[in-house]
Design a protein around this motif. Structure first.
Motif, PDB file in Angstrom:
ATOM      1  N   GLY A  84      26.234  -5.927 -52.895  1.00 30.89           N
ATOM      2  CA  GLY A  84      25.843  -6.455 -54.198  1.00 30.89           C
ATOM      3  C   GLY A  84      26.304  -7.880 -54.416  1.00 30.89           C
ATOM      4  O   GLY A  84      25.545  -8.731 -54.884  1.00 30.89           O
ATOM      5  N   SER A  85      27.554  -8.154 -54.060  1.00 31.53           N
ATOM      6  CA  SER A  85      28.087  -9.498 -54.262  1.00 31.53           C
ATOM      7  C   SER A  85      27.417 -10.502 -53.328  1.00 31.53           C
ATOM      8  O   SER A  85      27.121 -11.637 -53.724  1.00 31.53           O
ATOM      9  N   THR A  86      27.142 -10.095 -52.089  1.00 35.09           N
ATOM     10  CA  THR A  86      26.494 -11.003 -51.139  1.00 35.09           C
ATOM     11  C   THR A  86      25.062 -11.291 -51.566  1.00 35.09           C
ATOM     12  O   THR A  86      24.588 -12.432 -51.457  1.00 35.09           O
ATOM     13  N   ALA A  87      24.362 -10.269 -52.060  1.00 37.03           N
ATOM     14  CA  ALA A  87      22.998 -10.483 -52.535  1.00 37.03           C
ATOM     15  C   ALA A  87      22.974 -11.450 -53.718  1.00 37.03           C
ATOM     16  O   ALA A  87      22.122 -12.357 -53.778  1.00 37.03           O
ATOM     17  N   ALA A  88      23.920 -11.279 -54.648  1.00 38.70           N
ATOM     18  CA  ALA A  88      23.981 -12.185 -55.796  1.00 38.70           C
ATOM     19  C   ALA A  88      24.312 -13.607 -55.351  1.00 38.70           C
ATOM     20  O   ALA A  88      23.706 -14.579 -55.833  1.00 38.70           O
ATOM     21  N   SER A  89      25.267 -13.738 -54.432  1.00 32.46           N
ATOM     22  CA  SER A  89      25.606 -15.067 -53.909  1.00 32.46           C
ATOM     23  C   SER A  89      24.408 -15.707 -53.227  1.00 32.46           C
ATOM     24  O   SER A  89      24.151 -16.908 -53.381  1.00 32.46           O
ATOM     25  N   ALA A  90      23.671 -14.901 -52.453  1.00 31.89           N
ATOM     26  CA  ALA A  90      22.515 -15.431 -51.724  1.00 31.89           C
ATOM     27  C   ALA A  90      21.442 -15.926 -52.682  1.00 31.89           C
ATOM     28  O   ALA A  90      20.872 -17.008 -52.477  1.00 31.89           O
ATOM     29  N   ILE A  91      21.164 -15.158 -53.723  1.00 35.09           N
ATOM     30  CA  ILE A  91      20.134 -15.568 -54.681  1.00 35.09           C
ATOM     31  C   ILE A  91      20.514 -16.896 -55.344  1.00 35.09           C
ATOM     32  O   ILE A  91      19.720 -17.844 -55.392  1.00 35.09           O
ATOM     33  N   VAL A  92      21.746 -16.970 -55.843  1.00 36.04           N
ATOM     34  CA  VAL A  92      22.191 -18.186 -56.532  1.00 36.04           C
ATOM     35  C   VAL A  92      22.230 -19.378 -55.585  1.00 36.04           C
ATOM     36  O   VAL A  92      21.716 -20.460 -55.893  1.00 36.04           O
ATOM     37  N   ALA A  93      22.823 -19.179 -54.403  1.00 36.27           N
ATOM     38  CA  ALA A  93      23.008 -20.296 -53.476  1.00 36.27           C
ATOM     39  C   ALA A  93      21.692 -20.783 -52.891  1.00 36.27           C
ATOM     40  O   ALA A  93      21.482 -21.996 -52.746  1.00 36.27           O
ATOM     41  N   VAL A  94      20.789 -19.859 -52.549  1.00 37.88           N
ATOM     42  CA  VAL A  94      19.504 -20.273 -51.971  1.00 37.88           C
ATOM     43  C   VAL A  94      18.658 -20.998 -53.011  1.00 37.88           C
ATOM     44  O   VAL A  94      18.067 -22.051 -52.719  1.00 37.88           O
ATOM     45  N   VAL A  95      18.586 -20.462 -54.221  1.00 37.63           N
ATOM     46  CA  VAL A  95      17.827 -21.129 -55.275  1.00 37.63           C
ATOM     47  C   VAL A  95      18.386 -22.522 -55.537  1.00 37.63           C
ATOM     48  O   VAL A  95      17.639 -23.517 -55.640  1.00 37.63           O
ATOM     49  N   LEU A  96      19.706 -22.628 -55.626  1.00 32.80           N
ATOM     50  CA  LEU A  96      20.334 -23.921 -55.858  1.00 32.80           C
ATOM     51  C   LEU A  96      20.080 -24.866 -54.683  1.00 32.80           C
ATOM     52  O   LEU A  96      19.799 -26.061 -54.867  1.00 32.80           O
ATOM     53  N   GLY A  97      20.159 -24.322 -53.457  1.00 27.87           N
ATOM     54  CA  GLY A  97      19.910 -25.145 -52.283  1.00 27.87           C
ATOM     55  C   GLY A  97      18.482 -25.661 -52.230  1.00 27.87           C
ATOM     56  O   GLY A  97      18.237 -26.806 -51.831  1.00 27.87           O
ATOM     57  N   ILE A 120      33.058 -12.342 -44.518  1.00 27.16           N
ATOM     58  CA  ILE A 120      34.261 -12.770 -45.245  1.00 27.16           C
ATOM     59  C   ILE A 120      34.546 -11.816 -46.405  1.00 27.16           C
ATOM     60  O   ILE A 120      35.686 -11.400 -46.635  1.00 27.16           O
ATOM     61  N   ASN A 121      33.492 -11.432 -47.124  1.00 29.78           N
ATOM     62  CA  ASN A 121      33.682 -10.592 -48.303  1.00 29.78           C
ATOM     63  C   ASN A 121      34.032  -9.149 -47.969  1.00 29.78           C
ATOM     64  O   ASN A 121      34.587  -8.441 -48.807  1.00 29.78           O
ATOM     65  N   ILE A 122      33.705  -8.705 -46.755  1.00 27.67           N
ATOM     66  CA  ILE A 122      34.112  -7.353 -46.365  1.00 27.67           C
ATOM     67  C   ILE A 122      35.637  -7.240 -46.389  1.00 27.67           C
ATOM     68  O   ILE A 122      36.205  -6.245 -46.848  1.00 27.67           O
ATOM     69  N   GLY A 123      36.298  -8.267 -45.880  1.00 26.87           N
ATOM     70  CA  GLY A 123      37.757  -8.274 -45.920  1.00 26.87           C
ATOM     71  C   GLY A 123      38.296  -8.598 -47.299  1.00 26.87           C
ATOM     72  O   GLY A 123      39.242  -7.963 -47.785  1.00 26.87           O
ATOM     73  N   THR A 124      37.674  -9.576 -47.971  1.00 27.23           N
ATOM     74  CA  THR A 124      38.163 -10.016 -49.277  1.00 27.23           C
ATOM     75  C   THR A 124      38.011  -8.935 -50.340  1.00 27.23           C
ATOM     76  O   THR A 124      38.809  -8.859 -51.281  1.00 27.23           O
TER      77      THR A 124
END
Length: 241
Positions: free
Chosen positions: A55-68, A177-181
């Motif tokens: 869930g967190s990776t999907a949210a990060s991907a949406i925000v970061a890709v759109v911004l990119g 990274i987030n799997i460990g974090t």
């Protein structure tokens, strides 16, 4: 391939039949402490952990890709420095610090952990998105214009497919990274494998710490390999195109 299968089999055994490993973990349990974590289902905690990371990776991907995408368009170039500053927030402030700020605002549980992981996962995806889109050869773009493709079709048919392997590499790095974090989420009552590790730290039970650590490590390896295979296939497809 054999290594991946062995890692997957070991992970399944650890979460479905952990008692099989009791003799080995008993060597690490002192003063009659339990050798196998028994305060909850390892399978359920693993599924909760995977869901949290996904869930967190999907949210990060949406925000970061759109911004990119926005900052690689001519109209958004001026916002690239500001965007880099924003996505670096998650790296400047460690997840523990983000949790400390988020808990008073949203309470304990899943929400503060998601906020911390989403912020922490933005940078690699954003930078890879920018690099991938900016790295599309000018000759390819000129050819697309010569074919009469409008900006929208050039982006969807040319730029995005060519940039996708690099974007996926950023998503893969963020996920691993987030799997460990994500284990720190258990400090604020989020369900996950951090519960096993924290239980071990709280009671001085090395067996619990090792169980949680091994499962998290195997998850990271398998996710890294799986996304790596997908990335390689997309890169091969882009190369053929």
């Amino acid at each position: 391939m054999a290594g991946r299968l062995c890692a997957a089999a070991l992970l399944l055994l650890l979460v479905l039949a952990p008692r099989l490993f009791a003799p080995a973990f008993r060597l690490l349990a002192e003063d009659g402490a339990p050798a196998i974590y028994d305060q909850g289902s390892l399978l359920q905690l693993t599924l909760d952990h995977v869901a949290l990371v996904a869930g967190s990776t999907a949210a990060s991907a949406i925000v970061a890709v759109v911004l990119g995408v926005l900052v690689t368009r001519p109209s958004g170039r001026d916002f690239l420095p500001l965007s880099r500053t924003l996505v670096n927030v998650g790296q400047v402030f460690p997840p523990v610090a983000v949790l400390a700020v988020a808990v008073p605002l949203v309470g304990f549980g899943l929400e503060p952990t998601l906020i911390a992981l989403v912020l922490y996962g933005l940078l690699p995806i954003f930078e890879n998105t920018v690099a991938g889109l900016d790295g599309v050869p000018a000759a390819v773009m000129d050819a697309a214009r010569g074919m009469g493709l409008d900006p929208r079709r050039r982006f969807l048919s040319v730029e995005l497919p060519l940039a996708m392997p690099l974007i996926l590499a950023g998503i893969r790095l963020s996920a691993v990274i987030n799997i460990g974090t994500a284990t720190i989420g258990s400090t604020v009552a989020a369900k996950g494998l951090g519960e096993v590790i924290l239980a071990g730290l709280g009671t001085g039970n090395t067996a619990f710490i090792l169980q949680g650590g091994i499962i998290v490590g195997l998850l990271a390896v398998l996710v890294y390999d799986a996304l790596g295979l997908l990335e390689a296939r997309l890169a091969a497809r882009a190369g053929r195109a």
